[in-house]
Scaffold this active site. Structure first.
Site, short mmCIF file in Angstrom:
data_model
loop_
_atom_site.label_atom_id
_atom_site.label_comp_id
_atom_site.label_asym_id
_atom_site.label_seq_id
_atom_site.Cartn_x
_atom_site.Cartn_y
_atom_site.Cartn_z
N ASP A 1 30.69 39.53 52.19
CA ASP A 1 30.34 39.08 50.67
C ASP A 1 31.27 37.77 50.52
O ASP A 1 31.02 37.02 49.64
CB ASP A 1 30.47 40.11 49.58
CG ASP A 1 29.13 41.02 49.79
OD1 ASP A 1 28.45 40.74 50.92
OD2 ASP A 1 29.04 41.92 49.11
N ASP B 1 7.13 -4.51 38.00
CA ASP B 1 7.20 -3.92 39.32
C ASP B 1 7.15 -2.29 39.47
O ASP B 1 6.69 -1.95 40.30
CB ASP B 1 8.61 -4.19 39.75
CG ASP B 1 8.71 -3.81 41.37
OD1 ASP B 1 8.01 -4.64 42.08
OD2 ASP B 1 9.22 -3.06 41.76
N GLY C 1 7.02 -1.65 44.91
CA GLY C 1 5.67 -2.08 44.54
C GLY C 1 4.93 -3.02 45.70
O GLY C 1 3.92 -2.84 46.17
N LEU C 2 5.65 -4.29 45.94
CA LEU C 2 5.07 -5.09 46.75
C LEU C 2 5.37 -4.35 48.12
O LEU C 2 4.31 -4.97 48.90
CB LEU C 2 5.97 -6.36 46.78
CG LEU C 2 5.59 -7.50 45.56
CD1 LEU C 2 6.36 -8.61 45.56
CD2 LEU C 2 3.94 -7.87 45.72
#
Lengths: 427, 519
Positions: free
Chosen positions: B36, B280, B415-416
């Site tokens: 433990d 964007d 995005g692009l």
């Protein structure tokens, strides 16, 4: 008559300092970490608590593999209160598991602390499940519980369980060799090539990579241990008639040569042939270690207990790298199996067995070692105190046995020093 | 009995360890077997702490069971107190020690120690980590900020508060405290005590001096805050300031409790609102996101995803059963079925079925997403060592929203990039085989139809059916679809074909399905 008996000093191999305080050591369940990768058609089902499941994922660095070949059957309140029949519950879990992973050929039920304390009979469960799902799926059981085993002892118990499954030697069998103890595949292949070149054979490895490829065992079987923690497995194999070949463990040039020699002697290999076959490997190993010797020479090393590999590691560092050994901590000392290692160490080397971690930390701080070999729970705190540390777990997970790995083994101990040398940031 | 490969929460004594490790001067003596002690490395390795957690384990063994494990506990407890000289000691048992019924509380009491002893009863076979942490914190608060003899009066508003809930191993709690303390102080309100992280028991005694409590993390501090409300008349602010909207609501609530005029500081300090509006970000619109984590982070994530980033929430769930009600209402708001489970295999099935384009989850979901090759960001515990970053990266307050914008949006295609990949998919360097730039160093070049591939190799998935075969021409047309939506296109088409009872999928069917699903 009354002359004082000369007793070995407290802490030596003959009379180790025995401690039973807090153990900062993994339990035997954690050996599943390598066993589940080593045996490719096996699956390990821990029968335990949420703690066991949490341990498995935390110890594995939280998920090395997206889906490992191990899981936990978590015992809950209903099982303990007797509201559910725990055996029926286990059968359901196994059904679910086999439906999900139909490729499993060997399902290993692994006992844990809670299952041992409530005396859940996994032998009975394995028999019953074998009756239901056999022969397509074979069932084994062993205990990896922390009340009985540390870290590597889980592998020992697993191999001992596997020994019962080994077929007996056919009548009139020739002498054969079993190499016991999980090794990295690459190391296994190297050893196999050497044994072949020496003309020693047939040679089999335990555990095998596939559960169907179990070696024969019987009075003609000779047993070479690749790992020092196989007390139970060795006993089980000796009961089946196999004979253990005593040797140091195959770490470093010296250990590997002595280990191979034990087999070569038993199989009557011509000494010249032995020298010729092992020569190139010995040279390469010596050269590889030599590169690191300038860093390691004279360094003072302190071992906390972890894997039972500590005496063998200490012997390698002392004999081949010129280190001074301050303390060899080991969770368990199998006197017989490591006798050949201690024969190569100074007689008064300090040995402690078991652990009381706070007292051991006191000794470690007082000794001011150059390098502390310890488990993951201690390494960062000790680094923060200014000590260089080496995670012991790397010594278990990295292929370090044999000639070709001797340099890697030395490099593992060099790295903490190299790192300190490079770092130009202050804490 | 429950089959589990990975678990979201540890056992309750790990929760107690998190509280002990959060505080100064508190030591935990845990009756537990060897093994433990693994829990130590959660702190020293995963959180990279430079000290061991203040826990002493008894490490009893099988051979002790027949003799006297109680004596072992007493020895360990006495020695721990002598060695570490804590201000207070927590005593308890782990799952195995619970079975042997040694009663650590009673044993510690019999030792007659000269420091306060707080016994913990944490039922390991019923409860889990967060419950254990919550219970431990509550016990500590009760002990060291005792209820007054007279019935508590409701506090008058005042410019002093406590911040409750951050702990060791908490998801970014270390940085959240800094952020929220700064935010609260900027309103002219003093912070009396932050607890448990960084507090000692003397600090707990000061808790009643504040006018109100801020509950940053109800999983840990909810119970203690309720008790403080009942016994010391301290009201609580329970809005979790994760996200722009929630931070504003939080500020308004804090101002009210402090007796200040409601603050009006829309988006101050956060770039998220402008970044979300910037051109964007149009590619974020309607991205399907699957969310799973602890209740606090999952619910906050759903709100941010839907309202502040313009995603579509396609799945929402939690493993915190104690907060099922709150999560259900958040799921209803998003119009999705709530998923309340601690079985990560069930979550995996839900992810496969939901076909998300982004997964926000825990370390488990990160693994699932990696296998399915879906972008993923981690928003909640359980976590990996890399989720304790060296840099300052809160989740709460205004800086938290900046961090969240970056860490959720970066795994997505920009995005692009997304459009160019569609346009120049046959370019030899800029094609299907080329992973998105941000994934390149970590993603191996593999087969590109993750969702489908996974669905057919996971027998547990309910979504596996035998699809009609594809005509060669249709298969070629499918390959022209950018890889990051191809899996979805394939599945949608196959679903459509099944519904229509088609025996083979043609190019026409592909576009029929596209039209069908683009409603």
């Amino acid at each position: 008559m009354n002359a004082p008996v000369s007793l070995p000093p407290l802490g030596s191999a003959a009379k180790p300092l025995r401690e039973r305080g807090q153990h900062e050591v993994f339990c035997g369940l954690t050996s599943i970490m390598w066993l589940h990768r080593k045996m490719q058609d096996a699956f390990f089902l821990v029968v335990g608590s949420r703690t066991c499941a949490h341990l498995m994922q935390s110890a594995a660095g939280v998920m090395i593999f997206a889906e490992p070949r191990f899981a936990t059957a978590i015992i809950d309140e209903r099982d303990l209160a007797g509201l559910a029949d725990i055996h029926e519950e286990l059968d359901k879990v196994v059904d679910k598991l086999l439906a999900r992973r139909p490729e499993i050929r060997l399902l290993v039920l692994v006992g844990s602390c809670p299952s041992e304390v409530i005396k859940l009979d996994l032998a009975k469960a394995a028999d019953r499940l074998g009756g239901i799902h056999g022969p397509a799926v074979r069932f084994l059981h062993y205990s990896g519980s922390g009340i009985e085993t540390t870290f590597t002892q889980g592998e020992d118990n697993f191999l001992a369980a596997l020994v019962h499954e080994l077929p007996s030697e056919p009548a009139g069998a020739a002498k054969s060799l079993i190499v016991a103890g999980a090794l990295a595949d690459v190391v296994e292949d190297q050893f196999r090539r050497i044994f072949d070149a020496l003309g020693i054979g047939p040679v089999t490895f335990l555990p095998p990579r596939n559960s169907a490829a179990l070696p024969h065992i019987g009075p003609q079987t000779r047993l070479l241990l690749a790992q020092p923690f196989l007390g139970e497995a060795t006993k089980a194999m000796e009961r089946r008639g196999a004979r253990h070949l005593a040797a140091p463990f195959p770490l470093g040039e010296e250990g590997t040569t002595a280990w191979l020699l034990a087999a070569a002697t038993e199989f009557g290999v011509d000494p010249e042939r032995f020298a010729a076959i092992t020569g190139p490997g010995r040279t390469r190993a010596r050269m590889a270690v030599e590169k690191h010797r300038s860093v390691l020479d004279g360094k003072r090393i302190f071992f906390f207990p972890d894997s039972q590999l500590e005496p063998s590691m200490a012997r390698f560092l002392y004999r081949e790298a010129g280190c001074e050994i301050l303390e060899i901590g080991t969770p368990f000392l199998h006197r017989h199996h490591v006798a050949d290692e201690f024969a190569l160490l100074p007689p008064d080397v300090f040995v402690s067995e078991g652990q009381d971690v706070d007292r051991q930390l006191d000794r470690c701080r007082a000794a001011r070692p150059d390098l502390v070999v310890c488990g993951m729970g201690l390494a960062n705190p000790l680094e923060a105190e200014g000590m260089a540390t080496k995670w012991s777990i790397e010594l278990v997970f990295t292929p370090v046995q044999g000639y070709e790995q001797a340099g890697d083994l030395a490099e593992l101990f060099v790295r903490p020093f190299a790192r300190r040398e490079k770092l130009r940031v202050r804490v | 009995m429950q089959l589990t490969v990975w678990t979201y929460e540890g056992p309750p004594h790990v929760g107690a360890m998190r509280i002990a490790a959060s505080m100064r001067g508190v030591h935990y003596v845990l009756h537990a077997p060897q093994g433990d002690t693994y829990a130590d490395l959660l702190f020293t390795m995963i959180e990279r702490r430079d000290t061991r957690p203040p826990v002493t384990y008894t490490t009893f063994q099988a051979r002790d069971l027949g003799s006297d494990t109680a004596e072992i506990f007493k020895t360990a407890c006495r020695e721990a107190v002598e060695r570490f000289r804590p201000d207070a000691v927590l005593v308890g048992a782990s799952c195995t020690a619970e079975l042997i019924q040694d009663n650590p509380g009673g044993l510690a009491k019999a030792l007659d120690l000269d420091i306060p002893v707080i016994p913990l009863e944490l039922p390991s076979y019923q409860k889990k980590e967060n419950w254990g942490a919550s219970e431990t914190f509550y016990r500590l608060v009760r002990t060291f900020a005792p209820a007054p003899a007279a019935r508590a009066e409701t506090r008058a508003p005042g410019r002093i508060c406590n911040i409750l809930g951050p702990t060791a191993l908490g998801f970014r709690h270390r940085d959240d405290i800094v952020e929220i303390t700064r935010l609260v102080e900027s309103l002219g309100i003093a912070v009396n005590v932050v607890a448990p992280l960084g507090a000692d028991i003397a600090d707990l005694a000061l808790l009643p001096e504040a006018a109100f409590n801020i509950v940053l993390y109800p999983e840990i501090a909810g119970v203690a805050a309720d008790w403080l409300a009942r016994n010391h008349g301290q009201p609580s602010v329970t809005i979790t300031p994760i996200g722009v909207g929630a931070t504003e609501t939080f500020i308004a609530a804090v101002a009210t409790h402090a007796g200040l005029a409601p603050q009006d500081r829309p988006g101050a300090g956060s770039r998220l609102p402008w970044y979300s509006r910037s051109i964007d970000s149009t590619y974020l619109t309607g991205k399907r996101v699957f969310i799973f984590g602890d209740a606090t982070h999952a619910i906050a994530a759903a709100r941010i995803a839907a309202k502040e980033l313009g995603f579509t929430v396609c799945g929402l769930g939690t493993y915190s059963r104690e907060f099922a009600r709150e999560l259900r209402s958040a799921a209803a708001e998003c119009g999705v079925e709530p998923l309340i489970t601690d079985d990560h295999l069930e979550v995996e099935e839900a992810i496969i079925a939901a076909q998300p384009e982004l997964v926000l989850g825990t370390q488990m979901e990160r693994h699932v997403a990696k296998r399915l090759r879906i972008p993923c960001a981690v928003i909640s515990s359980p976590v990996h060592v890399q989720d304790f970053p060296a840099r300052y990266s809160p989740q709460m307050g205004y800086e938290g929203t900046n961090v969240i914008f970056d860490s959720w949006v970066h795994p997505l295609m920009m995005g692009l990039e997304e459009h160019l990949l569609g346009m120049f998919r046959d370019d030899f360097e800029f094609n299907d085989g080329a992973a998105p730039s941000h994934l390149a160093p970590v993603s191996p070049p593999v087969e590109r139809e993750p969702v489908l591939q996974q669905a057919t190799t996971l027998p547990a998935s309910p979504s596996v059916t035998i699809e009609p075969p594809w005509a060669d021409e249709a298969e070629r047309e499918l390959k022209k679809i950018p890889f990051f939506v191809r899996g979805k296109a394939r599945r949608n088409t196959e679903k459509y074909a099944l519904e229509q009872g088609l025996s083979i999928i043609t190019v026409e069917d592909l576009y029929d399905a596209k039209a069908h699903y683009s409603r």
